[in-house]
Scaffold this motif. Structure first.
Motif, PDB file in Angstrom:
ATOM      1  N   ARG A   1       0.836  -1.210   0.000  1.00  0.00           N
ATOM      2  CA  ARG A   1       0.000   0.000   0.000  1.00  0.00           C
ATOM      3  C   ARG A   1       0.870   1.259   0.000  1.00  0.00           C
ATOM      4  O   ARG A   1       0.558   2.244  -0.689  1.00  0.00           O
ATOM      5  N   LYS A   2       1.951   1.210   0.771  1.00  0.00           N
ATOM      6  CA  LYS A   2       2.853   2.361   0.839  1.00  0.00           C
ATOM      7  C   LYS A   2       3.493   2.620  -0.518  1.00  0.00           C
ATOM      8  O   LYS A   2       3.611   3.770  -0.946  1.00  0.00           O
ATOM      9  N   HIS A   3       3.896   1.536  -1.214  1.00  0.00           N
ATOM     10  CA  HIS A   3       4.449   1.678  -2.557  1.00  0.00           C
ATOM     11  C   HIS A   3       3.436   2.353  -3.484  1.00  0.00           C
ATOM     12  O   HIS A   3       3.781   3.269  -4.246  1.00  0.00           O
ATOM     13  N   ALA A   4       2.178   1.881  -3.426  1.00  0.00           N
ATOM     14  CA  ALA A   4       1.135   2.418  -4.296  1.00  0.00           C
ATOM     15  C   ALA A   4       0.862   3.895  -3.986  1.00  0.00           C
ATOM     16  O   ALA A   4       0.705   4.716  -4.904  1.00  0.00           O
ATOM     17  N   GLN A   5       0.830   4.251  -2.699  1.00  0.00           N
ATOM     18  CA  GLN A   5       0.579   5.639  -2.318  1.00  0.00           C
ATOM     19  C   GLN A   5       1.718   6.556  -2.776  1.00  0.00           C
ATOM     20  O   GLN A   5       1.471   7.693  -3.203  1.00  0.00           O
ATOM     21  N   THR A   6       2.943   6.030  -2.712  1.00  0.00           N
ATOM     22  CA  THR A   6       4.092   6.826  -3.168  1.00  0.00           C
ATOM     23  C   THR A   6       3.997   7.101  -4.667  1.00  0.00           C
ATOM     24  O   THR A   6       4.263   8.218  -5.124  1.00  0.00           O
ATOM     25  N   ILE A   7       3.599   6.083  -5.444  1.00  0.00           N
ATOM     26  CA  ILE A   7       3.449   6.269  -6.883  1.00  0.00           C
ATOM     27  C   ILE A   7       2.329   7.260  -7.194  1.00  0.00           C
ATOM     28  O   ILE A   7       2.470   8.138  -8.052  1.00  0.00           O
ATOM     29  N   LEU A   8       1.192   7.140  -6.480  1.00  0.00           N
ATOM     30  CA  LEU A   8       0.072   8.059  -6.708  1.00  0.00           C
ATOM     31  C   LEU A   8       0.451   9.495  -6.363  1.00  0.00           C
ATOM     32  O   LEU A   8       0.046  10.439  -7.053  1.00  0.00           O
ATOM     33  N   ALA A   9       1.243   9.646  -5.298  1.00  0.00           N
ATOM     34  CA  ALA A   9       1.677  10.991  -4.916  1.00  0.00           C
ATOM     35  C   ALA A   9       2.648  11.565  -5.935  1.00  0.00           C
ATOM     36  O   ALA A   9       2.711  12.786  -6.149  1.00  0.00           O
ATOM     37  N   THR A  10       3.403  10.706  -6.579  1.00  0.00           N
ATOM     38  CA  THR A  10       4.362  11.162  -7.585  1.00  0.00           C
ATOM     39  C   THR A  10       3.652  11.589  -8.862  1.00  0.00           C
ATOM     40  O   THR A  10       4.088  12.521  -9.543  1.00  0.00           O
TER      41      THR A  10
ATOM     42  N   LEU B   1      -3.492  13.122 -10.082  1.00  0.00           N
ATOM     43  CA  LEU B   1      -4.437  13.192 -11.187  1.00  0.00           C
ATOM     44  C   LEU B   1      -4.485  14.584 -11.798  1.00  0.00           C
ATOM     45  O   LEU B   1      -4.783  14.743 -12.999  1.00  0.00           O
ATOM     46  N   ASP B   2      -4.244  15.637 -11.021  1.00  0.00           N
ATOM     47  CA  ASP B   2      -4.356  16.991 -11.549  1.00  0.00           C
ATOM     48  C   ASP B   2      -3.048  17.499 -12.146  1.00  0.00           C
ATOM     49  O   ASP B   2      -2.916  18.683 -12.455  1.00  0.00           O
ATOM     50  N   SER B   3      -2.050  16.602 -12.312  1.00  0.00           N
ATOM     51  CA  SER B   3      -0.774  17.049 -12.878  1.00  0.00           C
ATOM     52  C   SER B   3      -0.843  17.143 -14.383  1.00  0.00           C
ATOM     53  O   SER B   3      -1.692  16.582 -15.022  1.00  0.00           O
TER      54      SER B   3
END
Length: 314
Positions: free
Chosen positions: A300-309, A312-314
């Protein structure tokens, strides 16, 4: 007698004697001293390390006692040895790299022209390819020498927690996937740990020995009991099964169902969770981790890090 046969006989003679004069060889083989000097130059060109002492009482000394007598190989055996060396070509560092190049060159030059053409042709169609690592392993030869001498080592080792000092007795070194590894007994805890040789920044060799009955081959072939056992249970799709078959750590424990799906259910060491998390993260929905909860949280932490990187609004 042919020159080749004479050279072999003289090679065996001087290798056994170690120190000799040209006159001794001349007397032993009933040839002139001038001919002896020519033969010794030929042997030196072939790689025999001979030191000549000048002066009235001078002579010759064979500097190494490791010269082997001539070995007769068939053409097929010589080609097999040549390509066995080729299989290590993609390792950046080897403890005997210079010697391998020398032996390969000698083997190639000893072959008849037709055999050389066969080798040249085979090299166009066969390769023992492995991605060549850019990582340097400068202390590999020093580590191997310490292992042969049964020495203890104080090493400065780089890990995720930084560079720390480890007092160890190495069992051996082995190559895997382009990298060199050193299983060693950590002398403070008496536990066997695995170190990457390229992450050893410096080392101090201790004269103290360490008695152990563990040999490298035994360690490699024996099942390793987890120091902190924890259950790993992963449900796999057909694609997940296919991917896990290519992973040596899971290939033997993989269970495949009749419909092609499968699962992994095994005990691992808790310290391995960080290493395997990237593998299962890459498999995504093709590998559903049931246990342990620590691995699920890490995914989950890996997935959250990727999403933060990549918001969606980028």
């Amino acid at each position: 007698m042919s020159k080749a046969k004479r050279l072999i006989d003289i090679l065996l003679f001087v290798s056994a004697k170690k120190q000799f004069t040209a006159q001794e060889i001349a007397d032993a083989f009933n040839i002139s001293v001038r001919t002896v000097h020519r033969y010794l130059l030929d042997l030196s060109d072939m790689g025999l390390p001979i030191y000549a002492e000048q002066g009235r009482n001078g002579g010759y000394t064979v500097l190494s006692s490791t010269i082997l007598p001539p070995i007769l190989f068939t053409e097929e055996e010589a080609v097999a040895i040549f390509f066995a060396f080729q299989s290590l070509h993609y390792y950046r560092d080897l403890p005997f790299n210079t010697e391998m190049k020398s032996v390969s060159q000698k083997l190639y030059e000893s072959l008849q022209k037709e055999a050389q053409k066969k080798v040249d042709s085979l090299q166009s169609y066969i390769a023992f390819w492995n991605p060549k690592r850019a990582i340097s392993t400068p202390l590999l030869s020093d580590v191997l020498e310490a292992i042969i001498n049964h020495s203890q080592l104080d090493i400065q080792y780089e890990s995720k927690s930084g560079i720390t000092t480890k007092h160890v007795h190495p069992i051996g070194v082995y190559a895997h996937d382009g990298l060199w590894y050193m299983p060693a007994i950590h002398l403070q805890t008496e536990k066997t740990l695995l170190f990457r040789v390229d992450r050893i920044h410096s080392m101090h060799v201790s004269d103290k020995g360490y008695e152990t009955t563990v040999h490298l081959q035994q360690w490699l072939e024996s099942p390793h009991e987890p120091q902190q056992p924890i259950r790993l249970h992963v449900e796999l799709t057909r694609e997940g099964v296919r991917q896990c078959r290519s992973e040596p750590n899971f290939e033997k424990v993989l269970v495949t169902n009749s419909n092609g799906t499968g699962y992994i259910d095994m005990m691992i060491d808790q310290g391995e969770i960080h290493f395997i998390s990237s593998f299962f993260y890459r498999l995504g929905p093709d590998a559903i981790v049931q246990e342990p909860p620590e691995l699920i949280q890490l995914l989950r932490k890996h997935a959250q890090t990727i999403l933060a990187t990549y918001p969606l609004d980028s």
